[in-house]
Scaffold this motif. Structure first.
Motif, PDB file in Angstrom:
ATOM      1  N   ARG A 191     -15.163  77.830 -54.315  1.00  0.00           N
ATOM      2  CA  ARG A 191     -15.937  77.446 -53.131  1.00  0.00           C
ATOM      3  C   ARG A 191     -17.154  78.341 -52.937  1.00  0.00           C
ATOM      4  N   TYR A 192     -17.032  79.624 -53.304  1.00  0.00           N
ATOM      5  CA  TYR A 192     -18.137  80.568 -53.111  1.00  0.00           C
ATOM      6  C   TYR A 192     -19.354  80.180 -53.935  1.00  0.00           C
ATOM      7  N   ILE A 193     -19.131  79.647 -55.120  1.00  0.00           N
ATOM      8  CA  ILE A 193     -20.251  79.221 -55.967  1.00  0.00           C
ATOM      9  C   ILE A 193     -21.000  78.055 -55.321  1.00  0.00           C
ATOM     10  N   ILE A 194     -20.284  77.253 -54.562  1.00  0.00           N
ATOM     11  CA  ILE A 194     -20.911  76.128 -53.856  1.00  0.00           C
ATOM     12  C   ILE A 194     -21.680  76.608 -52.633  1.00  0.00           C
ATOM     13  N   ILE A 199     -11.290  72.831 -49.162  1.00  0.00           N
ATOM     14  CA  ILE A 199     -10.522  73.059 -50.389  1.00  0.00           C
ATOM     15  C   ILE A 199     -10.612  71.819 -51.274  1.00  0.00           C
ATOM     16  N   GLY A 200     -10.908  72.035 -52.553  1.00  0.00           N
ATOM     17  CA  GLY A 200     -10.968  70.921 -53.492  1.00  0.00           C
ATOM     18  C   GLY A 200     -12.315  70.255 -53.590  1.00  0.00           C
ATOM     19  N   THR A 201     -13.358  70.852 -53.004  1.00  0.00           N
ATOM     20  CA  THR A 201     -14.706  70.301 -53.128  1.00  0.00           C
ATOM     21  C   THR A 201     -15.208  70.492 -54.556  1.00  0.00           C
ATOM     22  N   PHE A 202     -15.743  69.433 -55.148  1.00  0.00           N
ATOM     23  CA  PHE A 202     -16.176  69.493 -56.551  1.00  0.00           C
ATOM     24  C   PHE A 202     -17.674  69.740 -56.676  1.00  0.00           C
ATOM     25  N   SER A 203     -18.019  70.565 -57.658  1.00  0.00           N
ATOM     26  CA  SER A 203     -19.394  70.663 -58.151  1.00  0.00           C
ATOM     27  C   SER A 203     -19.297  71.074 -59.610  1.00  0.00           C
ATOM     28  N   TRP A 204     -20.204  70.588 -60.427  1.00  0.00           N
ATOM     29  CA  TRP A 204     -20.160  70.931 -61.845  1.00  0.00           C
ATOM     30  C   TRP A 204     -20.331  72.423 -62.069  1.00  0.00           C
ATOM     31  N   ALA A 205     -21.210  73.040 -61.299  1.00  0.00           N
ATOM     32  CA  ALA A 205     -21.467  74.479 -61.474  1.00  0.00           C
ATOM     33  C   ALA A 205     -20.204  75.291 -61.226  1.00  0.00           C
ATOM     34  N   SER A 206     -19.508  75.002 -60.125  1.00  0.00           N
ATOM     35  CA  SER A 206     -18.306  75.776 -59.793  1.00  0.00           C
ATOM     36  C   SER A 206     -17.175  75.463 -60.765  1.00  0.00           C
ATOM     37  N   PHE A 207     -17.051  74.203 -61.177  1.00  0.00           N
ATOM     38  CA  PHE A 207     -16.007  73.827 -62.116  1.00  0.00           C
ATOM     39  C   PHE A 207     -16.184  74.550 -63.444  1.00  0.00           C
ATOM     40  N   LEU A 208     -17.374  74.463 -64.025  1.00  0.00           N
ATOM     41  CA  LEU A 208     -17.611  75.053 -65.345  1.00  0.00           C
ATOM     42  C   LEU A 208     -17.552  76.576 -65.302  1.00  0.00           C
ATOM     43  N   GLY A 243     -10.986  81.608 -68.410  1.00  0.00           N
ATOM     44  CA  GLY A 243     -10.624  81.749 -69.810  1.00  0.00           C
ATOM     45  C   GLY A 243     -10.860  83.155 -70.325  1.00  0.00           C
ATOM     46  N   LEU A 244     -12.003  83.734 -69.981  1.00  0.00           N
ATOM     47  CA  LEU A 244     -12.351  85.068 -70.458  1.00  0.00           C
ATOM     48  C   LEU A 244     -11.451  86.151 -69.875  1.00  0.00           C
ATOM     49  N   GLU A 245     -10.762  85.832 -68.780  1.00  0.00           N
ATOM     50  CA  GLU A 245      -9.824  86.792 -68.197  1.00  0.00           C
ATOM     51  C   GLU A 245      -8.607  86.986 -69.091  1.00  0.00           C
ATOM     52  N   HIS A 246      -8.338  86.007 -69.948  1.00  0.00           N
ATOM     53  CA  HIS A 246      -7.130  86.015 -70.761  1.00  0.00           C
ATOM     54  C   HIS A 246      -7.431  86.326 -72.218  1.00  0.00           C
ATOM     55  N   ASN A 247      -6.448  86.923 -72.890  1.00  0.00           N
ATOM     56  CA  ASN A 247      -6.618  87.252 -74.301  1.00  0.00           C
ATOM     57  C   ASN A 247      -6.834  85.983 -75.128  1.00  0.00           C
ATOM     58  N   TYR A 248      -6.014  84.967 -74.891  1.00  0.00           N
ATOM     59  CA  TYR A 248      -6.224  83.663 -75.522  1.00  0.00           C
ATOM     60  C   TYR A 248      -7.212  82.893 -74.638  1.00  0.00           C
ATOM     61  N   PHE A 249      -8.498  83.121 -74.880  1.00  0.00           N
ATOM     62  CA  PHE A 249      -9.485  82.635 -73.918  1.00  0.00           C
ATOM     63  C   PHE A 249      -9.648  81.113 -73.945  1.00  0.00           C
ATOM     64  N   LEU A 250      -9.451  80.472 -75.088  1.00  0.00           N
ATOM     65  CA  LEU A 250      -9.531  79.010 -75.114  1.00  0.00           C
ATOM     66  C   LEU A 250      -8.355  78.398 -74.360  1.00  0.00           C
ATOM     67  N   MET A 268      -9.155  78.798 -70.753  1.00  0.00           N
ATOM     68  CA  MET A 268     -10.099  77.787 -70.271  1.00  0.00           C
ATOM     69  C   MET A 268      -9.397  76.460 -70.042  1.00  0.00           C
ATOM     70  N   MET A 269      -8.482  76.107 -70.946  1.00  0.00           N
ATOM     71  CA  MET A 269      -7.696  74.885 -70.760  1.00  0.00           C
ATOM     72  C   MET A 269      -6.916  74.950 -69.457  1.00  0.00           C
ATOM     73  N   ALA A 270      -6.245  76.089 -69.208  1.00  0.00           N
ATOM     74  CA  ALA A 270      -5.459  76.239 -67.987  1.00  0.00           C
ATOM     75  C   ALA A 270      -6.349  76.196 -66.756  1.00  0.00           C
ATOM     76  N   GLY A 271      -7.502  76.865 -66.827  1.00  0.00           N
ATOM     77  CA  GLY A 271      -8.429  76.850 -65.705  1.00  0.00           C
ATOM     78  C   GLY A 271      -8.891  75.447 -65.371  1.00  0.00           C
ATOM     79  N   ALA A 272      -9.193  74.655 -66.400  1.00  0.00           N
ATOM     80  CA  ALA A 272      -9.615  73.272 -66.174  1.00  0.00           C
ATOM     81  C   ALA A 272      -8.483  72.451 -65.563  1.00  0.00           C
ATOM     82  N   ALA A 273      -7.270  72.650 -66.081  1.00  0.00           N
ATOM     83  CA  ALA A 273      -6.117  71.888 -65.583  1.00  0.00           C
ATOM     84  C   ALA A 273      -5.836  72.200 -64.117  1.00  0.00           C
ATOM     85  N   PHE A 274      -5.875  73.475 -63.753  1.00  0.00           N
ATOM     86  CA  PHE A 274      -5.607  73.856 -62.367  1.00  0.00           C
ATOM     87  C   PHE A 274      -6.737  73.396 -61.438  1.00  0.00           C
ATOM     88  N   ASN A 275      -7.970  73.428 -61.933  1.00  0.00           N
ATOM     89  CA  ASN A 275      -9.089  72.914 -61.137  1.00  0.00           C
ATOM     90  C   ASN A 275      -8.907  71.423 -60.862  1.00  0.00           C
TER      91      ASN A 275
END
Length: 227
Positions: free
Chosen positions: A146-149, A158-167, A174-181, A184-191
């Protein structure tokens, strides 16, 4: 920094600080500067889990978006459970070498004796299921998404969409995790789950299910790199 922001950013920042401490200790250990065994570094985790958990409890009154009543929506809750299991399945099948930030250190409880092994394993699992999902979902999907928006994030539903915040959140998560790809998959799924349910509680549930399934898998298979 306002309490609404601080209460969501500080637990995450504290968690990352402990991760940095763990990595620095491993670096010093590898250079023979820190003369301790691997099991000594593992003791940082329970301190991290308890500290972050305590901070979340302290700020609990600020997390109005966490509503247990949301879990009473059967269709959405089933979707959250399926997303969590799906994230777990994809995670263990996305352990590609090119999708990894260095060799994962993991957590192998077998370096401890029987009593300590049981306690450390329980703390590790509890931290992954009870602390990490709450801390991360409050930061990534309640705050940053939400802060990026809008810098005044609390006025963004909660749940407001924007491409910038999503990507941005997908890549950074993804970069927070050792298996970054896989991250990223998990981040997209939870979003996507958030956009569907409009509920942080449902995202916490999905995240907790994914971490619980991964923990059980690790304990059953000995694939410690996933921890």
């Amino acid at each position: 920094m306002k309490k609404e922001t601080f209460s969501r950013v500080f637990p995450f920042a504290l968690f990352m600080l402990f991760i940095g401490l763990e990595e620095f200790a491993r670096f010093l250990q590898g250079k023979d500067i820190l003369q301790v065994g691997t099991h000594a570094i593992y003791w940082i985790y329970p301190v991290k889990a308890v500290a972050v958990g305590a901070v979340l409890i302290f700020f609990r009154k600020h997390y109005r978006e966490m509503r247990l009543g949301d879990l009473g929506r059967p269709t959405q809750t089933v979707a959250s459970l399926l997303v969590g299991l799906g994230v777990f399945w994809l995670w263990v099948n996305m352990d590609w070498s090119f999708g990894t930030q260095g060799a994962p250190s993991g957590f192998n409880p077998n370096v401890f004796d029987d009593t300590s092994r049981t306690g450390m394993t329980a703390v590790r699992l509890a931290g992954a299921v009870l602390v990490v999902p709450v801390m991360e979902e409050l930061f990534w999907r309640s705050f940053l998404l939400r802060y990026i928006i809008d810098g005044k994030f609390s006025r963004v539903p909660i749940g407001t969409f924007s491409w910038a915040s999503f990507l941005a959140t997908v890549v950074l998560f993804g970069l927070e995790h050792n298996y970054f790809l896989a991250g990223m998959m998990a981040g997209a799924a939870f979003n996507l789950l958030l956009y569907y349910t409009r509920s942080i509680s449902q995202c916490i549930l999905a995240h907790a299910v994914a971490n619980l399934a991964l923990g059980i898998y690790v304990l059953q298979t000995g694939q410690w790199r996933f921890w």
